[in-house]
Design a protein around this motif. Sequence first.
Motif, mmCIF file in Angstrom:
data_model
loop_
_atom_site.group_PDB
_atom_site.id
_atom_site.type_symbol
_atom_site.label_atom_id
_atom_site.label_comp_id
_atom_site.label_asym_id
_atom_site.label_seq_id
_atom_site.Cartn_x
_atom_site.Cartn_y
_atom_site.Cartn_z
ATOM 1 N N ASN A 318 0.832 -1.192 0.146
ATOM 2 C CA ASN A 318 0.103 0.020 0.029
ATOM 3 C C ASN A 318 0.790 1.365 -0.078
ATOM 4 O OD1 ASN A 318 -2.553 1.898 0.598
ATOM 5 N ND2 ASN A 318 -1.426 1.879 2.625
ATOM 6 N N ALA A 319 2.033 1.112 0.799
ATOM 7 C CA ALA A 319 2.830 2.496 0.984
ATOM 8 C C ALA A 319 3.544 2.813 -0.363
ATOM 9 C CB ALA A 319 3.500 2.283 2.251
ATOM 10 N N ALA A 320 3.932 1.560 -0.897
ATOM 11 C CA ALA A 320 4.736 1.567 -2.288
ATOM 12 C C ALA A 320 4.060 2.119 -3.328
ATOM 13 C CB ALA A 320 5.331 0.519 -2.559
ATOM 14 N N VAL A 321 2.822 1.798 -3.376
ATOM 15 C CA VAL A 321 1.799 2.306 -4.454
ATOM 16 C C VAL A 321 1.446 3.746 -4.132
ATOM 17 C CG1 VAL A 321 -0.508 2.094 -5.625
ATOM 18 C CG2 VAL A 321 1.038 -0.031 -4.882
ATOM 19 N N SER A 322 0.886 4.119 -3.086
ATOM 20 C CA SER A 322 0.687 5.510 -3.040
ATOM 21 C C SER A 322 1.806 6.558 -3.042
ATOM 22 C CB SER A 322 0.170 5.519 -1.384
ATOM 23 O OG SER A 322 -1.154 4.989 -1.185
ATOM 24 N N ARG A 323 2.882 6.198 -2.485
ATOM 25 C CA ARG A 323 4.092 6.610 -2.768
ATOM 26 C C ARG A 323 4.378 7.014 -4.239
ATOM 27 N NH1 ARG A 323 7.203 4.332 0.570
ATOM 28 N NH2 ARG A 323 7.881 2.849 -0.974
ATOM 29 N N SER A 324 4.571 6.091 -4.858
ATOM 30 C CA SER A 324 4.643 5.974 -6.490
ATOM 31 C C SER A 324 3.583 7.058 -7.146
ATOM 32 C CB SER A 324 4.562 4.640 -7.120
ATOM 33 O OG SER A 324 5.654 3.942 -6.771
ATOM 34 N N VAL A 325 2.274 6.803 -7.019
ATOM 35 C CA VAL A 325 1.389 7.677 -7.446
ATOM 36 C C VAL A 325 1.635 9.118 -6.994
ATOM 37 C CG1 VAL A 325 -1.152 8.203 -7.418
ATOM 38 C CG2 VAL A 325 -0.220 5.919 -7.608
ATOM 39 N N SER A 326 1.715 9.520 -5.626
ATOM 40 C CA SER A 326 2.035 10.835 -5.387
ATOM 41 C C SER A 326 3.173 11.508 -5.987
ATOM 42 C CB SER A 326 2.154 10.895 -3.739
ATOM 43 O OG SER A 326 1.111 10.324 -2.862
ATOM 44 N N ARG A 327 4.242 10.793 -5.936
ATOM 45 C CA ARG A 327 5.189 11.364 -6.572
ATOM 46 C C ARG A 327 5.007 11.675 -8.221
ATOM 47 N NH1 ARG A 327 10.063 12.558 -4.698
ATOM 48 N NH2 ARG A 327 11.932 12.865 -6.020
ATOM 49 N N LEU A 328 4.506 10.671 -8.668
ATOM 50 C CA LEU A 328 4.099 10.873 -10.213
ATOM 51 C C LEU A 328 3.015 12.017 -10.583
ATOM 52 C CD1 LEU A 328 3.883 7.268 -11.755
ATOM 53 C CD2 LEU A 328 5.541 8.889 -12.193
ATOM 54 N N ILE A 329 2.299 12.079 -9.514
ATOM 55 C CA ILE A 329 1.079 13.205 -9.976
ATOM 56 C C ILE A 329 1.859 14.403 -9.849
ATOM 57 C CG2 ILE A 329 -0.921 14.237 -8.984
ATOM 58 C CD1 ILE A 329 -2.087 11.791 -8.490
ATOM 59 N N ALA A 330 2.829 14.883 -8.621
ATOM 60 C CA ALA A 330 3.404 15.787 -8.344
ATOM 61 C C ALA A 330 4.488 16.260 -9.400
ATOM 62 C CB ALA A 330 4.061 15.783 -7.145
ATOM 63 N N LEU A 442 -9.390 0.179 -6.023
ATOM 64 C CA LEU A 442 -8.195 -0.457 -5.210
ATOM 65 C C LEU A 442 -8.508 0.054 -3.525
ATOM 66 C CD1 LEU A 442 -5.176 0.656 -7.300
ATOM 67 C CD2 LEU A 442 -5.613 -1.702 -6.236
ATOM 68 N N HIS A 443 -9.257 1.084 -3.253
ATOM 69 C CA HIS A 443 -9.273 1.722 -1.965
ATOM 70 C C HIS A 443 -10.321 0.588 -1.311
ATOM 71 C CE1 HIS A 443 -10.083 4.295 1.402
ATOM 72 N NE2 HIS A 443 -11.259 4.064 1.364
ATOM 73 N N ARG A 444 -11.305 0.382 -1.927
ATOM 74 C CA ARG A 444 -12.620 -0.599 -1.499
ATOM 75 C C ARG A 444 -12.129 -2.038 -1.487
ATOM 76 N NH1 ARG A 444 -17.915 1.154 -2.316
ATOM 77 N NH2 ARG A 444 -18.605 -1.107 -2.404
ATOM 78 N N ALA A 445 -11.161 -2.553 -2.209
ATOM 79 C CA ALA A 445 -10.388 -3.744 -1.842
ATOM 80 C C ALA A 445 -9.604 -3.689 -0.913
ATOM 81 C CB ALA A 445 -9.996 -4.240 -3.354
ATOM 82 N N ARG A 446 -9.419 -2.673 -0.274
ATOM 83 C CA ARG A 446 -8.263 -2.567 0.805
ATOM 84 C C ARG A 446 -6.909 -2.784 0.462
ATOM 85 N NH1 ARG A 446 -11.636 -4.496 6.362
ATOM 86 N NH2 ARG A 446 -13.551 -3.160 6.119
ATOM 87 N N LEU A 447 -6.491 -2.672 -0.730
ATOM 88 C CA LEU A 447 -5.142 -3.034 -1.280
ATOM 89 C C LEU A 447 -4.394 -1.802 -1.234
ATOM 90 C CD1 LEU A 447 -5.962 -5.279 -4.430
ATOM 91 C CD2 LEU A 447 -4.823 -5.711 -2.264
ATOM 92 N N VAL A 448 -5.037 -0.475 -1.733
ATOM 93 C CA VAL A 448 -4.291 0.763 -1.619
ATOM 94 C C VAL A 448 -5.136 1.882 -1.021
ATOM 95 C CG1 VAL A 448 -3.030 2.575 -2.907
ATOM 96 C CG2 VAL A 448 -2.970 0.114 -3.636
ATOM 97 N N SER A 449 -5.054 2.326 0.130
ATOM 98 C CA SER A 449 -6.124 3.515 0.671
ATOM 99 C C SER A 449 -5.584 4.788 -0.027
ATOM 100 C CB SER A 449 -5.576 3.434 2.133
ATOM 101 O OG SER A 449 -6.557 4.482 2.709
ATOM 102 N N LEU A 450 -6.920 5.627 -0.282
ATOM 103 C CA LEU A 450 -6.700 6.981 -0.789
ATOM 104 C C LEU A 450 -6.159 7.944 0.235
ATOM 105 C CD1 LEU A 450 -10.118 7.028 -2.902
ATOM 106 C CD2 LEU A 450 -7.765 7.101 -3.762
ATOM 107 N N ALA A 451 -6.498 7.498 1.545
ATOM 108 C CA ALA A 451 -6.007 8.171 2.511
ATOM 109 C C ALA A 451 -4.259 8.202 2.634
ATOM 110 C CB ALA A 451 -6.695 7.864 4.103
ATOM 111 N N THR A 452 -3.528 7.403 2.085
ATOM 112 C CA THR A 452 -2.324 7.352 2.319
ATOM 113 C C THR A 452 -1.573 8.179 1.019
ATOM 114 O OG1 THR A 452 -2.273 5.224 1.141
ATOM 115 C CG2 THR A 452 -2.128 5.175 3.535
ATOM 116 N N LEU A 453 -2.071 8.752 0.183
ATOM 117 C CA LEU A 453 -1.724 9.730 -0.976
ATOM 118 C C LEU A 453 -1.078 10.912 -0.084
ATOM 119 C CD1 LEU A 453 -4.236 9.777 -4.016
ATOM 120 C CD2 LEU A 453 -1.936 8.718 -3.774
ATOM 121 N N ASP A 454 -0.081 11.478 -0.804
ATOM 122 C CA ASP A 454 0.801 12.829 0.049
ATOM 123 C C ASP A 454 0.058 14.006 -0.393
ATOM 124 O OD1 ASP A 454 2.162 14.537 1.091
ATOM 125 O OD2 ASP A 454 4.272 13.569 0.313
#
Length: 541
Positions: A318-330, A442-454
């Motif tokens: 979860n942390a790895a995916v959210s970290r990757s998404v946050s950095r890519l969007i930024a 992904l959030h509903r499946a409890r794989l990657v939480s939307l709350a963990t985006l930066d």
Amino acid sequence: MSSSTSLFSITRRHSASSAAVLLGLSSALSGLLGLLRVKYISHLFGAGHLTDAYNTAFVLPDMISYFLVGGVASITLVNILNRHREAQDPQAADRALSAVLVAMTAVLTAAILLAEIFAPLYTHLFFGRLDPATAALCTHLTRIILPAQLFFFAGPALGARLLVRKIFLYQAITPLIYNLGIILGGVLLASRFGIDSLAYGVLAGAFLGPLALNALGAFRSRPDDPGLLFTPTLDLRHPAFLEWLRLSLPLMIGVSLAMADKWILTHYAAAAPGAITLLTNAKSLFNAPLTVVGAAAGSASLPFFSSLFAQSRLFDFNAAVSRSVSRLIAVALVVTAWMAALAEPINGLLRGGKLTHAESVLTAQYFTLFALSLALWSAQGIYARAFYAARNTLIPAISGTVVTLFSIPLYALLFHHLGVQGLAIASDLGILAHTLALAILLHRARLVSLATLDYPELARTLIAATIAYVAALNTAHLSFLTRIPTTHHIRDLATLTAGTLTWALATLALLTLLRSNLLPPKLRKVTSRIFQRSSTTTTGV
């Protein structure tokens, strides 16, 4: 640095960060070659029925690849091979790869033969708005390009063996060879074969890049790896092939808007002569930064996401995916500011030969609209790979199909009311829906939480990108730049240089002042000292 640890060593096993750096460099070079390819084709053939036919000729081959192998064979193969690797059974992994490779080569060959036969019917049904001459040329070029799908399947399938071993150099080089193949095909053969030369370049580039290079890497022996032990047996009931089929089937029957967007754009743009080429040029320019920002990180991330999930390290996943998404969007937000502010000089560099100034301006308008969705295209690639790493291809397939079906009327509606610009807007809205759907699922499946985006970092970057956009846009419209004649590329180069410097300095200053984590710590310290000295000097004066 020794050859064993060099970033460009063919035996180096990469970390997620070093793989992203390597693929980012490759994507940057590939993007430059892609722009050179677009410039060359535009200069030689302009924007008319020849280039419209050439661009539409890729749609049927892409469809065959997508619906028969799920688009990218390595996505599901990485999971299968990674499981055998975790079980310390490399022979089983090689048998699985052999089974999938042989079976799907046979299936693809049959499909390509059928496509060669029925290509005229396909062109008539899917591109009925093309004039007869363009439609006939589209069919002819489609038949030349179709066999390349064998290379695009077999190459990445062999490359999956390298990816699970964290060897990325071969994947980094293949797009460079592919782009060079198309360019050299035109340079060497255009005078004799005309537009056909580009199709022959596609075949040569696909064979030498995706297939030959990955085969070389897969079969190459290393101290800890004897190379691929290939078993050339056709068995459509082999357990490994059935497992691959089960994982890939949702990708085959589902339609992701990430792929269908190109098909839909081309279908509707066929009603306006030259529009297919201008939209394709705008997309090619857009894809250059996209491959650097999003695609490279996405390709590098899959083996690592897959490994974390295979080890049941769900918190780290979860942390790895959210970290990757946050950095890519930024990063994408900052790059979007540059693309949108300097769209006209960027596209002006394509002008020349048979491509007119008016066509360049239209391309810039489409490019600007596409640029607004850079963050979305980058994020959806990571979210999709998170599902694939979790061995769940069904949910994203269903989601993608639903979003695509609901998006098609939107494309039609906006094209009817706004013309070709409406297609670009529909593309942005469609990828927004696609990205949100993947994130929520992904959030509903409890794989990657939307709350963990930066979110704080995203807010800081958005502020910096907005101000940098305004600064670069105003620089591009300075009076001394606008007085340079538009008949030469000097004005475009001068405007692009001045605007880029303004954008870079503004972005660097704002990210430093806002204490953004997007900047590396050492760079942040250096820039902070520079601004402190500047502030002290100003106060002293």
